[in-house]
Design an enzyme around this catalytic site. Structure first.
Site, PDB file in Angstrom:
ATOM      1  N   ASP A  21      19.451  57.027  64.280  1.00 43.77           N
ATOM      2  CA  ASP A  21      19.641  57.338  65.645  1.00 43.77           C
ATOM      3  C   ASP A  21      19.113  58.595  66.085  1.00 43.77           C
ATOM      4  O   ASP A  21      19.037  59.536  65.133  1.00 43.77           O
ATOM      5  CB  ASP A  21      21.303  57.122  66.193  1.00 43.77           C
ATOM      6  N   ASN A  69      19.135  46.386  71.741  1.00 42.89           N
ATOM      7  CA  ASN A  69      17.935  47.109  71.938  1.00 42.89           C
ATOM      8  C   ASN A  69      16.800  46.449  72.921  1.00 42.89           C
ATOM      9  O   ASN A  69      15.866  46.999  73.254  1.00 42.89           O
ATOM     10  CB  ASN A  69      17.310  47.669  70.652  1.00 42.89           C
TER      11      ASN A  69
HETATM   12  C1  IPE Z   1      22.094  51.855  67.434  1.00 43.07           C
HETATM   13  O1  IPE Z   1      21.333  52.921  68.137  1.00 43.07           O
HETATM   14  C2  IPE Z   1      20.818  50.953  67.024  1.00 43.07           C
HETATM   15  C3  IPE Z   1      19.837  51.427  65.981  1.00 43.07           C
HETATM   16  C4  IPE Z   1      20.051  52.713  65.500  1.00 43.07           C
HETATM   17  C5  IPE Z   1      18.804  50.574  65.642  1.00 43.07           C
HETATM   18  P1  IPE Z   1      21.415  52.738  69.701  1.00 43.07           P
HETATM   19  O2  IPE Z   1      20.688  54.179  70.307  1.00 43.07           O
HETATM   20  O3  IPE Z   1      20.872  51.391  70.187  1.00 43.07           O
HETATM   21  O4  IPE Z   1      22.844  53.000  69.985  1.00 43.07           O
HETATM   22  P2  IPE Z   1      23.785  53.401  71.302  1.00 43.07           P
HETATM   23  O5  IPE Z   1      23.227  52.503  72.464  1.00 43.07           O
HETATM   24  O6  IPE Z   1      23.538  54.738  71.627  1.00 43.07           O
HETATM   25  O7  IPE Z   1      25.172  52.851  71.060  1.00 43.07           O
HETATM   26  C1  IPE Z   2      17.157  55.083  67.114  1.00 47.62           C
HETATM   27  O1  IPE Z   2      16.529  56.067  67.951  1.00 47.62           O
HETATM   28  C2  IPE Z   2      15.844  53.959  67.019  1.00 47.62           C
HETATM   29  C3  IPE Z   2      16.138  52.598  67.734  1.00 47.62           C
HETATM   30  C4  IPE Z   2      17.464  52.401  68.178  1.00 47.62           C
HETATM   31  C5  IPE Z   2      15.276  51.420  67.873  1.00 47.62           C
HETATM   32  P1  IPE Z   2      16.699  55.919  69.526  1.00 47.62           P
HETATM   33  O2  IPE Z   2      15.603  55.440  70.363  1.00 47.62           O
HETATM   34  O3  IPE Z   2      18.139  55.389  70.058  1.00 47.62           O
HETATM   35  O4  IPE Z   2      17.056  57.539  69.944  1.00 47.62           O
HETATM   36  P2  IPE Z   2      17.858  58.148  71.169  1.00 47.62           P
HETATM   37  O5  IPE Z   2      19.308  57.774  70.632  1.00 47.62           O
HETATM   38  O6  IPE Z   2      17.505  57.611  72.357  1.00 47.62           O
HETATM   39  O7  IPE Z   2      17.490  59.524  71.004  1.00 47.62           O
HETATM   40 MG    MG Z   3      19.981  55.917  70.170  1.00 45.66          MG
END
Ligand code: IPE
Ligand code: IPE
Ligand code: MG
Length: 247
Positions: A21, A69
């Site tokens: 993340d 997502n």
């Molecule tokens: C969790 O991250 C999913 C992945 C890392 C693929 P998100 O960024 O989607 O999670 P939330 O929304 O902050 O809980």
């Molecule tokens: C994790 O990074 C990757 C996916 C969830 C696909 P994020 O895209 O959630 O990055 P932040 O949490 O917005 O920084």
């Molecule tokens: Mg994230």
């Protein structure tokens, strides 16, 4: 002594799971588009996979795209799907060189056909690699996975293949995408968020959790060693008391 030298080679976790993340925040901090953050996340995954394989981790399972997502802006979802196709093509050599077998879990049929095709190809090409299994959780949601398992079990009961009184926790485990692997010993989440976000809810019942503030594209070997060291310093009691564990 370096972090790596401090590791106990006899207590390397067999299965490490990672919630990757922080790509978006990494990009935002630099004034880049979120997609650039995801692109830089691929490098962190490559580094983590090769480091884990070198340490002797047998299973590395990474959360790459959640069921939830899909609700992101269409442009970001598209960018992630193209990145997946491109990375699968580019990283085949890394997988082969490090004897890493690729695996995928999740609602894979919901991925664009191009992604499915590339995944199937790389999985087939790496199937005999026996050093470590890298599992990509794609369009993955743990609640969905459990619902599917319940449906599978209910079907077996209704067709007389399984008796209700024979259902136990192994039955449930065997109906999950992860039926062929042990539960994670260690779960790492980057970017400072202290939540699970629908990842392997059943499987992490007794996993050790490590949260780090590093944003995923910055996550490196040292961060990985630190997480494993943290894990090695924990006493896994599984409900027992310390004296039972140490006798
Ligand atoms: C969790 O991250 C999913 C992945 C890392 C693929 P998100 O960024 O989607 O999670 P939330 O929304 O902050 O809980
Ligand atoms: C994790 O990074 C990757 C996916 C969830 C696909 P994020 O895209 O959630 O990055 P932040 O949490 O917005 O920084
Ligand atoms: Mg994230």
């Amino acid at each position: 002594m370096s972090l790596k030298d401090q590791l106990n080679p006899d207590r390397i976790p067999t299965h490490v799971a990672v919630i990757m993340d922080g790509n978006g925040r990494w990009a935002k901090k630099r004034g880049f588009l979120r997609a650039i953050g995801h692109e830089n996340g691929v490098g962190a995954l490559r580094k983590t996979a090769t480091t884990a394989a070198e340490l002797g981790v047998k299973y590395l399972t990474v959360y790459a795209f959640s069921s939830e997502n899909w609700n992101r802006p269409k442009s970001e979802v598209n960018a992630l799907m193209s990145l997946l196709v491109g990375s699968l093509k580019k990283e085949l050599k890394t997988l082969t060189d490090n004897k890493i077998r690729l695996n995928a879990i999740g609602n894979l049929e919901s991925l664009p056909p191009k992604c499915q095709k590339e995944l199937v190809e790389v999985i087939a090409k790496t199937k005999d690699n026996d050093h470590m299994t890298l599992t990509l959780a794609l369009s993955y949601g743990s609640k969905e996975e459990i619902v599917e398992a319940v449906k599978g079990i209910a079907t077996k009961v209704s067709t007389g293949k399984l008796k209700v009184q024979d259902i136990n926790d192994d039955t449930v485990s065997q109906h999950l995408f992860t039926s062929d692997m042990p539960d994670p010993d260690l779960l790492i989440r980057t970017s400072g968020e202290l939540r699970i976000s629908n990842f392997m809810l059943w499987q992490i019942a007794y996993s050790e959790l490590v949260f780090t503030d590093s944003l995923w594209p910055d996550f490196n070997e040292e961060d990985f060693y630190k997480a494993v060291l943290d894990y090695q310093g924990r006493e896994r009691r599984f409900g027992k008391i310390s004296e039972q564990i140490n006798s």
